[in-house]
Design an enzyme around this catalytic site. Structure first.
Site, PDB file in Angstrom:
ATOM      1  N   HIS A  13       3.386  40.638   6.246  1.00 42.48           N
ATOM      2  CA  HIS A  13       4.447  40.776   6.385  1.00 42.48           C
ATOM      3  C   HIS A  13       5.133  39.927   7.540  1.00 42.48           C
ATOM      4  O   HIS A  13       5.944  39.163   7.585  1.00 42.48           O
ATOM      5  CB  HIS A  13       5.032  42.074   6.648  1.00 42.48           C
ATOM      6  CG  HIS A  13       6.481  42.442   6.710  1.00 42.48           C
ATOM      7  ND1 HIS A  13       7.255  42.891   5.849  1.00 42.48           N
ATOM      8  CD2 HIS A  13       7.159  42.385   7.884  1.00 42.48           C
ATOM      9  CE1 HIS A  13       8.431  43.099   6.314  1.00 42.48           C
ATOM     10  NE2 HIS A  13       8.465  42.833   7.695  1.00 42.48           N
ATOM     11  N   GLU A  14       4.382  40.197   8.668  1.00 45.52           N
ATOM     12  CA  GLU A  14       4.807  39.567   9.943  1.00 45.52           C
ATOM     13  C   GLU A  14       4.505  38.026   9.899  1.00 45.52           C
ATOM     14  O   GLU A  14       5.243  37.198  10.577  1.00 45.52           O
ATOM     15  CB  GLU A  14       3.942  40.138  11.117  1.00 45.52           C
ATOM     16  CG  GLU A  14       4.036  41.419  11.284  1.00 45.52           C
ATOM     17  CD  GLU A  14       5.720  41.806  11.513  1.00 45.52           C
ATOM     18  OE1 GLU A  14       6.450  41.178  11.510  1.00 45.52           O
ATOM     19  OE2 GLU A  14       6.177  43.218  11.120  1.00 45.52           O
ATOM     20  N   HIS A  40       8.732  31.587   8.696  1.00 42.44           N
ATOM     21  CA  HIS A  40      10.046  31.240   8.889  1.00 42.44           C
ATOM     22  C   HIS A  40      10.457  30.766  10.025  1.00 42.44           C
ATOM     23  O   HIS A  40      11.359  29.762  10.233  1.00 42.44           O
ATOM     24  CB  HIS A  40      10.851  32.470   8.724  1.00 42.44           C
ATOM     25  CG  HIS A  40      12.292  32.431   8.228  1.00 42.44           C
ATOM     26  ND1 HIS A  40      13.255  33.600   8.298  1.00 42.44           N
ATOM     27  CD2 HIS A  40      13.102  31.303   8.138  1.00 42.44           C
ATOM     28  CE1 HIS A  40      14.498  33.356   7.884  1.00 42.44           C
ATOM     29  NE2 HIS A  40      14.382  32.015   7.793  1.00 42.44           N
ATOM     30  N   HIS A  60       7.264  36.247   8.387  1.00 42.59           N
ATOM     31  CA  HIS A  60       8.181  35.943   9.477  1.00 42.59           C
ATOM     32  C   HIS A  60       7.921  34.886  10.152  1.00 42.59           C
ATOM     33  O   HIS A  60       8.861  34.027  10.541  1.00 42.59           O
ATOM     34  CB  HIS A  60       8.408  37.120  10.322  1.00 42.59           C
ATOM     35  CG  HIS A  60       9.348  38.490   9.807  1.00 42.59           C
ATOM     36  ND1 HIS A  60      10.514  38.445   9.237  1.00 42.59           N
ATOM     37  CD2 HIS A  60       9.030  39.675   9.821  1.00 42.59           C
ATOM     38  CE1 HIS A  60      11.099  39.624   9.127  1.00 42.59           C
ATOM     39  NE2 HIS A  60      10.262  40.454   9.389  1.00 42.59           N
TER      40      HIS A  60
END
Length: 677
Positions: A467-468, A474, A471
């Site tokens: 998940h991290e 991105h 990010h």
């Protein structure tokens, strides 16, 4: 000259952490603010007519050094804080709030921005320039530029108060987390606990010069105890301590802070002619208004609640049969859920952990990033770091160009807040024709290696890392001109798409085979375990969905109505949770007083974003699956239309450019097992 007020003389222009001392920060902030004010003055005193370049572009690049000082300082305040840093934060936050107001309430500056805005149709701007102009103009109008002088002063006062209250809120939770320990000296009290968790608890006691075992409220200590410890009374004790953080009528109590923050946000919104804080926030989100959010949450609630109630009944029945438990309590949830999961799927986190050695999972997520986006990660020991545990990497593309510097900080320690997050030490932007690459970091709290075992992750921790890292991608793959539109600078209900979509790879055989090998034997994770992981992916999904929705509805209850009539935080919560409650209430516990996401972080009137982004991510991953989960064609579309674009266009426009159509909630409901496939 202060090291923080000059360009960093380091390879890759990274932060020189080892040379920065606490006493550098306050003078550096003051000088940074002074320099940024001078840059603003240059813009407002320019005798030339306002243009996009001499006003909007100049404004976006103003205060570059101040932004870097802020990112270094506030990231340290989250990941490596101490009393001195917290004290500086209390001094600095009002100064930064005041400076931010100095910009948005600067009449001369707004006049120039408005002059450009009023002629935007004749300027032949690129899409990114149009977006920057719209956002800058709105940031003035939404933050008081059109107010009278007396109301502008009111706004400044509110913002100063809010900046201090939010800091205090977070400090109180950290203090309460650090102040609590469950010290056990009888080994029987650890019955049921996995060996790794016992060893970590013994190591914690040893580090504090105590005999026996210590369990803390840090997740890697708290979660295993709540999931596996057979001693129900001790689970109760620990759960109550966890839920009572900053709700104990002591000096770290947050009840008054919650009420004040909610009321000040409402006052601020009213001052700016918005009905509520949620109306103010959601104007700049995909959802647009509170009604959309409430409809979205309640529609999902309608679909999830029957499933959640049915799952809860089954869990109650199971606990009754197993241990004659008459009334399932909150401290029983994780324990009996884990036992039921083991019974139904013969799947136990402890069976999975040997296949998820931290280093292997890191290597796996890097390989997936290489297959999808052509990225290469090289660990570099010469990059300065703020703690010895931090890992540092140089990220390059297929032609060897620098894409990003990447920091990873995985283990809990005093002075580091709980949870996991991604952050930026330097954004990406293009200036003077040079594409300046970003410095990105992820921070987690995983189980530390012990004397006999490496760091072995639970499956939940594996998905957290992915998940991290989503990010982080991105941030790393950002490719925009302006820093304020770069990377994760997107609408808040869009920001979770890259993170949540990457979690899907954790459940796929093709991806797991890249990294899930036994830390001792090197054997690949058995196929039947992969099947069980997939089969159990929707286990208790109804209850999990209900829990997330309850948090989203609590957030909206604080921010979507006038909170001035709320006198009691706990009573307000009880009322809000009555439609989503499964377990009996615990009188000593309160969610709001430690709900950092909405009272300290940026999720106020935005917690629904997680579920909103799940609709996007389920729909996006369906697209990947149609062409194969490592399809470079789909990955290129995702990179070129979403990851690289930051906030340069409306999120729905970007999403449709990637997907070819709007997302459908059916993909999420199918994946969650809430409707038939």
């Amino acid at each position: 000259m202060n090291i923080l007020n000059k360009p960093f003389d380091t390879q890759f222009n990274t932060a020189p952490f080892s040379k920065i001392k606490n006493e550098h920060f306050l003078p550096a902030f003051k000088k940074g603010i002074e320099d940024a004010k001078a840059e603003i003055k240059t813009i407002t005193s320019n005798p030339d007519e306002p243009t996009f370049e001499n006003t909007l572009e100049a404004l976006d690049f103003a205060g570059e050094q101040l932004d870097r000082i802020s990112s270094i300082f506030f990231n340290l305040n989250s990941a490596e804080t101490n009393d001195e840093i917290q004290k500086i934060a209390q001094e600095v936050s009002p100064l930064l709030s005041e400076f931010s107001n100095d910009i948005t309430l600067n009449a001369d500056l707004f006049k120039r921005v408005k002059a450009v805005y009023d002629q935007k149709d004749e300027l032949n701007l690129t899409k990114e320039q149009q977006t920057l102009l719209d956002k800058k103009y709105k940031s003035f109008s939404r933050n008081g530029a059109n107010l009278s002088e007396s109301k502008k002063q009111q706004l400044r006062d509110i913002d100063k108060q809010l900046s201090k209250l939010k800091l205090t809120f977070g400090e109180n939770i950290l203090a309460e987390t650090n102040n609590y320990e469950l010290h056990l000296t009888n080994e029987d009290d650890l019955s049921g606990l996995p060996e790794g968790a016992k060893e970590a608890a013994a190591q914690m006691a040893e580090s504090k010069d105590k005999e026996g075992w210590i369990i803390t409220l840090d997740y890697p200590s708290y979660i295993p105890f709540m999931t596996y410890a057979d001693n129900r009374e001790l689970r109760k004790k620990l759960a109550i301590a966890f839920g009572a953080k900053a709700f104990q009528n002591n000096k770290h109590d947050n009840q008054d802070n919650v009420l004040q923050i909610a009321k000040l946000r409402h006052e601020r919104a009213n001052l700016l002619s918005y009905k509520t804080h949620a109306h103010f926030v959601l104007e700049e989100r995909m959802a647009k208004n509170p009604q959309t959010v409430e409809t979205f949450l309640n529609d999902l609630l309608e679909k999830a609640k029957p499933a959640a109630e049915s799952e809860f009944k089954d869990l109650e029945k199971f606990a009754k049969e197993l241990d004659n438990i008459d009334q399932l309590q909150k401290w029983d949830g994780a324990y009996y859920s884990e036992k039921l999961k083991q019974k139904l799927f013969d799947l136990d986190d402890e069976k999975l952990k040997p296949y998820f050695k931290l280093e292997s999972v890191i290597s796996g997520v890097f390989t997936i990033a290489e297959k999808l986006y052509g990225l290469k990660f090289e660990e570099v020991s010469t990059i300065d770091k703020y703690h010895k545990d931090v890992l540092t990497y140089k990220v390059t593309n297929e032609t060897g160009d620098l894409v990003s510097i990447f920091y990873a900080d995985f283990f809990p320690r005093p002075g580091k807040r709980n949870g996991a997050w991604m952050t930026v030490y330097k954004p990406q932007f293009v200036k003077n024709g040079k594409n300046s690459r970003p410095h990105i970091s992820i921070v987690c709290n995983f189980t530390k290696p012990t004397k006999t075992k490496p760091s072995l992750l639970t499956f939940n921790e594996v998905t957290t890392l992915f998940h991290e890292f989503g990010h982080a991608l991105h941030g790393m793959l950002a490719n925009t001109k302006y820093p304020s539109l770069s990377g994760t600078s997107v609408f808040w209900d869009f920001v979770e798409l890259p993170s949540q979509v990457l979690e899907n790879w954790c459940y796929e055989k093709e991806a797991l085979e890249l990294f899930a090998t036994h830390y001792e034997t090197g054997d690949l994770i058995p196929m039947e375990l992969i099947e069980k992981i997939k089969a159990s992916a929707t286990f208790h999904e109804g209850m999990q969905t209900l829990r997330q929705l309850s948090f989203g509805l609590l957030d909206m209850s604080w921010h979507g109505d006038d909170p001035s009539n709320i006198k009691d935080v706990k009573n307000h919560e009880l009322e809000t949770f009555k439609n989503t409650r499964l377990y009996p209430d615990v009188a000593q516990n309160c969610m709001s007083t430690s709900f950092s996401h909405i009272f300290q972080g940026g999720y106020s009137a935005g917690y629904y974003s997680y579920k909103w982004a799940e609709v996007l991510d389920a729909d996006a991953f369906e697209f990947f699956k149609e062409s194969g989960i490592f399809s470079r064609d789909v990955a290129d579309k995702f990179k070129n239309n979403i990851l690289s674009q930051g906030g340069t266009d409306d999120p729905m426009t970007l999403y449709k450019q990637f997907r070819g159509k709007e997302p459908r909630p059916e993909a999420l409901l199918k994946r969650a097992g809430l409707i038939e496939k």
